[in-house]
Motif scaffolding. Structure first.
Motif, short mmCIF file in Angstrom:
data_model
loop_
_atom_site.label_atom_id
_atom_site.label_comp_id
_atom_site.label_asym_id
_atom_site.label_seq_id
_atom_site.Cartn_x
_atom_site.Cartn_y
_atom_site.Cartn_z
N VAL A 53 -25.63 24.60 5.36
CA VAL A 53 -24.66 25.58 5.83
C VAL A 53 -24.88 26.95 5.19
O VAL A 53 -24.26 27.93 5.60
N GLU A 54 -25.74 27.00 4.20
CA GLU A 54 -26.03 28.26 3.52
C GLU A 54 -27.41 28.14 2.88
O GLU A 54 -27.77 27.09 2.35
N GLY A 55 -28.21 29.20 2.95
CA GLY A 55 -29.51 29.21 2.29
C GLY A 55 -30.66 28.72 3.14
O GLY A 55 -31.71 28.35 2.62
N MET A 56 -30.49 28.69 4.45
CA MET A 56 -31.57 28.22 5.32
C MET A 56 -32.83 29.08 5.16
O MET A 56 -33.93 28.60 5.39
N GLU A 57 -32.66 30.33 4.72
CA GLU A 57 -33.84 31.18 4.52
C GLU A 57 -34.77 30.61 3.44
O GLU A 57 -35.98 30.76 3.51
#
Length: 88
Positions: A53-57
């Motif tokens: 949900v966060e940090g896919m980069e």
């Protein structure tokens, strides 16, 4: 990256799913992976237990790392100071 637990059925192979595959019955061997594209051919084959949900980069940077002829990363990838709760 942040991850949350989700229950999915038809949408199992959406992007950003955290999943686990095993090497077969009674092997006690498993591999964890995060999907970066939709993989409908895997629907129903592996356990999906979360979604990034966060940090896919960060995941995409890991995916884009150079590999050798055996598809192994040329350089080590290390995730440090990621907010892990450490014992006292």
């Amino acid at each position: 990256c942040a991850c949350m637990c989700v229950c999915v059925r038809e949408r199992e192979r959406e992007r950003q799913m955290v999943s686990m595959a095993n090497a077969g019955a009674h092997t006690n061997s498993s591999q964890f992976f995060i999907t970066t594209v939709r993989l409908t051919h895997l629907d129903g084959l592996h356990v999906v237990f979360g979604k990034v949900v966060e940090g896919m980069e960060v995941v995409m940077k890991l995916q884009d790392m150079s590999t050798n002829a055996e598809d192994e990363p040329i350089y080590d990838a290390r995730i440090c100071d990621c907010g892990e709760i450490k014992p006292n």
